[in-house]
Design an enzyme around this catalytic site. Structure first.
Site, short mmCIF file in Angstrom:
data_model
loop_
_atom_site.label_atom_id
_atom_site.label_comp_id
_atom_site.label_asym_id
_atom_site.label_seq_id
_atom_site.Cartn_x
_atom_site.Cartn_y
_atom_site.Cartn_z
N CYS A 1 -5.22 2.49 -7.58
CA CYS A 1 -5.43 1.05 -7.74
C CYS A 1 -6.88 0.58 -7.60
CB CYS A 1 -4.53 0.31 -6.78
SG CYS A 1 -2.81 0.63 -7.22
N LYS B 1 -5.24 9.14 0.45
CA LYS B 1 -5.14 8.61 1.81
C LYS B 1 -3.96 9.32 2.45
CE LYS B 1 -2.78 4.63 2.11
NZ LYS B 1 -2.39 3.22 1.92
N ARG C 1 0.86 -1.18 0.00
CA ARG C 1 0.00 0.00 0.00
C ARG C 1 0.89 1.23 0.00
NH1 ARG C 1 -2.42 -1.38 5.60
NH2 ARG C 1 -0.30 -2.18 5.60
N LYS D 1 -9.24 1.74 -10.50
CA LYS D 1 -8.90 1.18 -11.82
C LYS D 1 -8.97 -0.35 -11.81
CE LYS D 1 -3.90 0.68 -12.07
NZ LYS D 1 -3.70 -0.75 -12.12
#
Ligand code: NAD
Ligand code: UGA
Length: 457
Positions: free
Chosen positions: A262, A324, A153, A265
């Site tokens: 991510c 984020k 991540r 998509k």
């Protein structure tokens, strides 16, 4: 082992720097010549905690290097990782042109016995396609292709890479599987599970993992909507279900809808490949639609509440552009949908983010300080869960503002503290503060008499 990494973005840089740290000799290649020149001077183009130090150390000990010369680097390599972008095509399918171009570029220089490892997220069948591209260019070459999806991540990329929940490797022959095991030997020795499977399965595992995690978020966001209607609190519900080990507590934080490079998509690509193969991924189709709708609905809520308090043409401060916390990446972030809708509604918008700057946000005033961004604002909207925002001095913040609306779309703040500072608190998955504050009368309940309370009509 001698490794080449094609693509020096979030994944290529992290993977390259970590593999060098694990003892391999790594050369990262990028088509962006400025990026390469900067990286050779340890100037890192992205913000990822701990990455600068790892790159500096790799450059210093000579195990990490950067180049734009794909052929020279590939000619020396035992393993050639492809970590280029796989963006969405307009129909939601994945655009594989960067992968195909990279395969064509490395093919002429591959040495006999080399393995091409697909690190990028790609749909089922891509490893086979890459194999065909290389075989077309080098008919007689002995080479193999592996699929090795990445699960890191952004914001915690190095920890995720170095202590993975699992390493997934898809190969179609045992020799390549053994070599991939050698690449990851230091992590396997520390206990990382190594899953060896077919290339198609590895490709499917990556999409199914992202789709499932995105579903968890979509689910808790829907639960949050219900909590708002029935005076529940989504944080309590999330904790209550997450402690069930079959469910798990991760990815159950309600918010403004998932974003990033991510989940949006990859869910689109997963849905598209389902449609194409006659195996519709209906849950994912619905999830995509609801996630997009959510961002628009949360923008509408701001506009409507401001009309009540400030009439037409209020002023809003948006805190958080990154999708984020702990990244400078704003790809498909909630801010990119919400801010333009606020502007379209005639609101004046100021924006702050500690790291992310997105030039596509037009007609807004960028501020380098959250307090200054809030000066004269009728409302403040928090879209990213930066620690810096969690620690804001709310009493100071409200003094800067003209109004007192706080849209806490990441549930960062304690409601009592927010109300005590004079704000009106609009959180996710909680009824508006007024409803929560209705006086309650305690009633004797036949079974739970010590704790039951009901709101007065
Ligand atoms: P990115 O856009 O940050 O980086 C891609 C890099 O590849 C760019 O620097 C670009 O210049 C370079 N590039 C493109 N074509 C090239 C070529 N032919 N030769 C050399 N360099 C080339 O992308 P990213 O976020 O690192 O993602 C890469 C892949 O990894 C995607 O498939 C993505 O879905 C997947 N992935 C990303 C993450 C993440 O957190 N970002 C996590 C897991 C998997
Ligand atoms: C995600 C996956 O978590 C990684 O495993 C995967 O490797 C990566 O995608 C990828 O394939 O590229 P990433 O996009 O970096 O990683 O970030 P996440 O932490 O997954 O967050 C994605 C989005 O979901 C963010 O907008 C985040 O705010 C949101 N989110 C996440 C929530 O709204 N609630 C949560 O509980 C968790």
């Amino acid at each position: 082992m001698q490794i080449v990494m094609i693509g020096a973005g979030y994944v290529g840089l992290t993977t390259g720097a970590c593999l060098a740290q694990m003892g391999h000799s790594v050369v990262c290649v990028d088509i962006d010549a400025k990026r390469v020149a900067d990286l050779r001077k340890a100037i890192v183009p992205i913000f990822e905690p701990g990455l600068d130090e790892l790159i500096e150390s790799g450059l210093a000990n000579g195990r990490l290097d950067f180049t734009a010369d794909v052929r020279a680097a590939t000619a020396e390599a035992d393993m050639v990782f492809l970590a280029v972008g796989t963006p969405s095509a307009p129909n939601g399918e994945i655009n594989l042109s960067y992968i195909e171009a990279a395969a064509r570029q490395v093919a002429p220089a591959l040495k006999p016995g080399a393995t091409v490892v697909i690190k990028s997220t790609v749909v089922a069948g891509t490893a086979q396609k890459v194999r065909e591209i290389i075989a077309e260019e080098r008919e007689a070459l002995d080479f193999s292709v592996a699929s090795n999806p990445e699960f890191l991540r952004e914001g915690s990329a190095i920890g995720d890479f170095m202590e993975p929940d699992r390493i997934v490797v898809g190969t179609d022959d045992q020799r390549t599987a053994r070599r991939m095991k050698e690449v990851y030997a230091p992590l396997i020795a520390k206990g990382a599970p190594f899953i060896s499977t077919s290339t198609v399965n590895a490709e499917l595992i990556k999409y199914a993992a992202n789709a499932f995690l995105a579903l968890k978020i979509g689910f808790i966001n829907d639960v949050a909507d219900l909590c708002e209607k029935v005076e529940g609190d989504v944080s309590a519900v999330s904790r209550g279900i997450g402690l069930d080990r079959r469910i798990g507590g991760a990815f159950l934080e309600a918010g403004p809808g998932f974003g990033g490079s991510c989940f949006p998509k990859d869910t689109r690509a997963f849905a598209a490949i389902g449609r194409k193969n006659g195996a519709p991924q209906t849950l994912i189709e619905t999830l995509i639609e609801r996630n997009e709708m959510r961002k628009r609905r949360l923008a509408k809520k701001i506009v409507e509440q401001l009309r009540h308090t400030a009439g037409r043409g209020g002023r809003v401060a948006v805190l958080g552009v990154a999708f984020k916390a702990n990244t400078d990446d704003a790809r498909e972030a909630a801010a990119l949908t919400i801010v333009p809708l606020l502007r379209e509604a005639g609101l004046t918008v100021s924006v702050h983010d500690p790291r992310a700057k997105d030039p596509s946000l037009r007609g807004v005033a960028w501020s380098d300080c959250p307090y200054r961004a809030c000066k004269g604002a009728d409302a403040v909207v928090v879209l990213t869960e930066w620690e810096e925002y969690r620690k804001l001095d709310l009493a100071r913040l409200i003094k800067e503002m003209k109004g007192n609306l706080l849209f806490d779309y990441r549930n960062l703040f304690d409601r009592e503290k927010v109300l005590a500072s004079g704000f009106r608190h609009v959180a996710i998955g909680r009824a508006p503060a007024e409803a929560q504050r209705k006086p309650v009368k305690r009633i004797a309940h036949p079974r739970w008499s010590d704790s039951a309370a009901v709101a007065m009509p």
